[in-house]
Design an enzyme around this catalytic site. Structure first.
Site, PDB file in Angstrom:
ATOM      1  CB  SER A  43      -1.394   0.204   1.232  1.00 50.84           C
ATOM      2  OG  SER A  43      -1.690   0.738   0.929  1.00 50.84           O
ATOM      3  CG  ASP A  92      -6.306  -3.480  -3.422  1.00 54.29           C
ATOM      4  OD1 ASP A  92      -6.845  -3.059  -3.432  1.00 54.29           O
ATOM      5  OD2 ASP A  92      -5.305  -2.848  -4.068  1.00 54.29           O
ATOM      6  CG  HIS A 103      -4.874  -3.067  -0.092  1.00 52.36           C
ATOM      7  ND1 HIS A 103      -4.254  -2.154  -0.906  1.00 52.36           N
ATOM      8  CD2 HIS A 103      -3.893  -2.475   1.134  1.00 52.36           C
ATOM      9  CE1 HIS A 103      -3.552  -1.567  -1.067  1.00 52.36           C
ATOM     10  NE2 HIS A 103      -3.268  -1.505   0.502  1.00 52.36           N
TER      11      HIS A 103
END
Length: 576
Positions: A174, A440, A499
């Site tokens: 991320s 994601d 994710h």
């Protein structure tokens, strides 16, 4: 006499040096239910020169060969989310049971053949703190890079010196797509100038990285259309109002110029243009959809509750604001029938964890905020004494929402940091792995692939055809390889993952990261290989009486050495 003084000072120094790392050894982990064959450390690193920024670290040594296996450094993103959460919710060896009281095994943990170091970064996140400011919440890209560099330098030079000559890698997910390229460039510069104590930096792995704001926004519009979110009529309107030239391919439309940052350059809304109003709505998912995994459902209101799913009083903000999803899950019927939760997983299916990702945040919140757990983890008393505005103890949380709210992104693209590493790194067979779960919607695979294609084109890399990689005779995803001299960049997808790739595809992710650290003799990685990590590993035996972690002969010898050096130092002082 001067010679004796020098000896005394030297002995005192070496005694202190030996004691630093082993003092962080975790000896008794509350709630542990399975046998562990590796050591764990938990303590603090100095993230600035005067030691006022204390960065909490944990280290789980390799299950295989801790004395020789590489070091893998892990960062969660946010900005403001905890790598301690990443350890206990994603890739670490310990998962927290739903009651928040016990720890069962993650069979596919990433310490299969790596010593994994988790840094709670930046200061203000998790157990990391500023000694001068209560509940510190200021952070920026450059300051975070400074803190990460200083903390990692302190780890090698002072706290865990036995790793000083070990090969090491960076990894994270991320917003670590900002942290890791910046830190990679800092490390290359520090190594080349002899400022950094460990020259054996081998590469970085970035999962679902936040690396290029415009590309992530533009690709998400296309992703949404081809995953059934946008109607054909709306798509016709988007094609009509968003293209500057009606012959422009939709892949090349810059939707992002119709979006305005709310305040932080991370979250965006429409500029109230026709195109902006048509497309900005697709930057987020509706309530009760998981932006981290488009196909993940977490059900509520089930009649098969095992324990109450709501255990924490705070509302967790996702890693990117503007998305209101909160994972809550009631629990599968067979949950708890076996005393060893690890045995209840279905390791032959891609849906093998019985909803763990739906309730793990609440379970970890309960466990991490127990005082016996914090004592076992060597959490500073100064951190434990913190109070919130109401005078109540300030809890450990997955993410520091106040830090996120005050954060301001500085670098909306990371090209310059990749360019610096590529042009200046001297390590043979240096490599980047850019991996994405392909469902994601926060940091999607297409935007990251566009970004890395720019990076490699700008630096004259040669590409190979896109190919499949495998896990247990099933396609686990696809990868494309870029090479230039002794540098390799692999851009890889993990099929069916979102994710948090280690959650959604535990086995493939463990095989992927392990192979990344162990290339062939030509420095190339075979992600399908099962030679370096067991894809069918079975859970360890359950403990019968104790929660004590291993303390091997090395630890005992260090303790003896510290005692002997202290005694000799005292003897020399008495002779002065």
């Amino acid at each position: 006499m001067d010679f004796l003084k020098l000896v005394a000072i030297s002995l005192a120094f070496w005694s202190g040096t030996l004691s630093i790392g082993e003092d962080d050894l975790v000896k008794d982990l509350p709630g542990l239910i399975f046998n562990v064959n590796f050591k764990m450390y938990s303590g603090y690193l100095n993230a600035n020169q005067n030691g006022s920024w204390k960065m909490h670290y944990t280290l789980t040594e390799s299950r295989n060969d801790p004395a020789n296996d590489p070091l893998l450094v892990w960062f969660n993103g946010g900005p403001g989310c905890s790598s301690f959460a990443g350890q206990f919710e994603e890739l670490g060896p310990f998962y927290v049971n739903k009651d928040g009281k016990s720890l069962y095994e993650n069979v596919y943990s990433w310490n299969a053949r790596a010593n994994v170091l988790y840094l709670e970064s930046p200061i203000g996140v998790g157990f990391s703190y500023d000694t001068n400011t209560n509940n510190y919440t200021y952070a920026s890209d450059d300051q975070t890079a400074d803190q990460n560099y200083a903390a990692l330098k302190d780890f090698f030079a002072r706290v865990q010196t036995k790793y000083q000559k070990r090969k090491f890698f960076l990894s994270g997910e991320s917003y670590a797509g900002i942290y890791i390229p910046m830190l990679s460039a800092r490390l290359v510069k520090g190594i080349n100038s002899n400022d950094f104590p460990n020259p054996n930096f081998q590469g970085s792995a970035i999962g679902n990285g936040f690396m290029n704001v415009a590309y992530l926004q533009n690709s998400l519009i296309l992703w949404s259309m081809y995953h059934g979110r946008i109607s054909l009529d709306d798509w016709d309107d988007i094609k009509k109002y968003c293209r500057d030239d009606q012959t422009t391919d939709m892949d090349n439309v810059d939707f992002s110029k119709h979006f305005i940052s709310t305040t932080n350059q991370i979250d965006y809304v429409s500029d109230n243009s026709r195109c902006g109003n048509l497309t900005a709505q697709w930057l987020i998912l509706p309530d009760n959809m998981d932006q981290y995994n488009y196909y993940q459902d977490c059900y509520t209101g089930s009649s098969i509750n095992v324990v109450n799913a709501t255990v924490s009083s705070f509302t967790e903000k996702p890693e990117h604001a503007g998305k209101n999803f909160k994972r809550v899950f009631a629990g599968p019927r067979r949950f708890g029938l076996d005393p060893n939760t690890a045995n209840t997983y279905n390791y032959d299916s891609t849906d093998n964890q019985w909803g763990y990702i739906c309730w793990n945040e609440d379970a970890l919140f309960k466990w991490a905020n127990r005082r016996d757990v914090q004592k076992a983890l060597n959490i500073d008393q100064e951190w434990q004494n913190r109070k919130d505005n109401d005078g109540k103890p300030f809890p450990w949380t997955d993410c520091n929402n106040a830090l996120y709210d005050s954060y301001h992104l500085t670098y909306n693209t990371t090209n310059q940091f990749f360019d610096y590493v590529i042009k200046n790194v001297k390590t043979p067979n240096f490599r980047f792995l850019i991996y994405n779960g392909d469902v994601d919607t926060v940091c999607n695979y297409l935007g990251d692939a566009w970004h890395m294609r720019d990076v490699t084109n700008q630096n004259a890399f040669t590409s190979t055809p896109r190919d499949r990689w495998w896990f247990r005779d099933q396609v686990a995803g696809f990868y494309q390889r870029y090479t230039k001299q002794q540098i390799t960049i692999d851009v890889l997808t993990v099929k069916g993952a979102g994710h948090m790739v280690p959650n959604d595809r535990p086995g493939p992710s463990m095989q992927m990261i392990t192979n990344f650290m162990f290339p062939d003799t030509n420095g190339l990685v075979d992600y399908s290989s099962n030679q370096t990590a067991d894809p069918t590993r079975k859970p360890a035996d359950l403990l019968t009486t104790s929660t004590v972690l291993p303390t091997d002969s090395t630890t005992t010898n260090d303790a003896f050495a510290r005692s002997l050096l202290s005694l000799l130092s005292l003897l020399v002082v008495l002779l002065l």
